[in-house]
Design an enzyme around this catalytic site. Structure first.
Site, PDB file in Angstrom:
ATOM      1  CG  LEU A 185     -18.390   4.909  44.369  1.00  0.00           C
ATOM      2  CD1 LEU A 185     -18.526   5.000  42.668  1.00  0.00           C
ATOM      3  CD2 LEU A 185     -19.265   5.927  44.991  1.00  0.00           C
ATOM      4  N   GLY A 212     -10.188  18.765  38.680  1.00  0.00           N
ATOM      5  CA  GLY A 212     -11.126  18.844  37.313  1.00  0.00           C
ATOM      6  C   GLY A 212     -10.463  19.050  36.206  1.00  0.00           C
ATOM      7  CG  ASN A 245     -12.812   5.443  37.614  1.00  0.00           C
ATOM      8  OD1 ASN A 245     -12.832   6.715  37.980  1.00  0.00           O
ATOM      9  ND2 ASN A 245     -11.979   4.784  37.859  1.00  0.00           N
ATOM     10  NE  ARG A 296     -15.846   8.996  50.576  1.00  0.00           N
ATOM     11  CZ  ARG A 296     -15.411   8.565  51.827  1.00  0.00           C
ATOM     12  NH1 ARG A 296     -14.097   8.917  52.114  1.00  0.00           N
ATOM     13  NH2 ARG A 296     -16.191   8.163  52.625  1.00  0.00           N
ATOM     14  CG  HIS A 342      -6.638   3.757  36.936  1.00  0.00           C
ATOM     15  ND1 HIS A 342      -6.556   4.290  38.460  1.00  0.00           N
ATOM     16  CD2 HIS A 342      -5.640   2.994  36.952  1.00  0.00           C
ATOM     17  CE1 HIS A 342      -5.580   3.732  39.035  1.00  0.00           C
ATOM     18  NE2 HIS A 342      -4.988   2.985  38.164  1.00  0.00           N
TER      19      HIS A 342
END
Ligand code: GRF
Length: 219
Positions: free
Chosen positions: A97, A16, A111, A95, A113
């Site tokens: 999706l 995190g 997101n 995960r 990356h």
């Protein structure tokens, strides 16, 4: 009347540090977003403790407790919806999706990356960047689509690949860029500087001074 803050739900699976960059940004009174909750599919994710120690609701939804992806995602969407989340921010959420979850949050889910997409999708990015001999790497913020690490690109930050780099040193340099870029993008979406129409991302006219930062922050 002041505009209500954009409510973000941060999805994590691990340490995190990107979450921390968002937590830190949101502590600034004029930051236009707030973290409604942090959700992890891994109960032992360190990011959950980061959220709790900042007084943010930390929700654990262990995917292992579910028989199907659909059932897991139903609870995930419920948790986000119950907390009036406007924008889902994946930050090291590991995960895949389903189409239906992605469709539910269409253009409301982003997101990060750790490569310059569309190059080097997937895992073990930095090792593959080094193997390929790339001279530049970086990170990408994009809206989420059903295919992994795909979707309209919002912003990218470039960093050099140095001759002595190994995967760890390159990852650390890219991560520093990630921590700069993620809050910048959330701010832009929250204040309306960054918009998306279908698959086209735009930066509002009048905010051109932000464009170079969004494309390649001067790190
Ligand atoms: C980051 O490198 C991010 O780009 C990738 O997973 C990593 C998560 O790191 N998707 P952290 O949990 O935010 O520290």
């Amino acid at each position: 009347m002041t505009k209500p803050k954009l409510r973000i739900g941060v999805l994590i699976s691990g340490r995190g540090t990107n979450l921390q960059s968002l937590i830190d940004a949101c502590t600034q009174p004029d930051f236009p977003a707030e973290i409604a909750c942090v959700v992890s599919n891994k109960p032992d994710a360190h990011g959950l403790a980061r959220a709790e120690s900042s007084g943010i609701e930390a929700v654990s939804i262990p995917h292992k407790n579910y028989e199907s992806r659909e059932a897991f995602e139903k609870d995930l969407t419920a948790a986000l919806t119950e907390r009036d989340v406007d924008l889902v921010c994946n930050a090291g959420f590991m995960r895949l999706l389903t189409n239906s979850f992605v469709a539910h949050w269409f253009n409301q889910q982003i997101n990060i990356h750790p490569s310059l997409l569309p190059a080097f999708k997937g895992l073990h990015v930095h090792e593959r960047v080094l193997e390929a001999g790339a001279r530049i790497s970086g990170c990408t913020l994009h809206f989420v689509r059903a295919e992994m690490d795909a979707g309209p690109i919002i912003a990218q930050a470039a960093v050099p690949v140095l001759p002595d780099d190994n995967a760890d040193s390159l990852a650390a340099r890219v991560l520093t860029a990630e921590h700069r870029l993620y809050p910048m993008v959330v701010k832009g979406i929250a204040d309306g500087t960054i918009t998306i129409d279908g698959d086209t991302v735009s930066i509002a006219a009048g905010a051109e001074e932000h464009a170079p930062l969004l494309l390649c922050p001067n790190l």
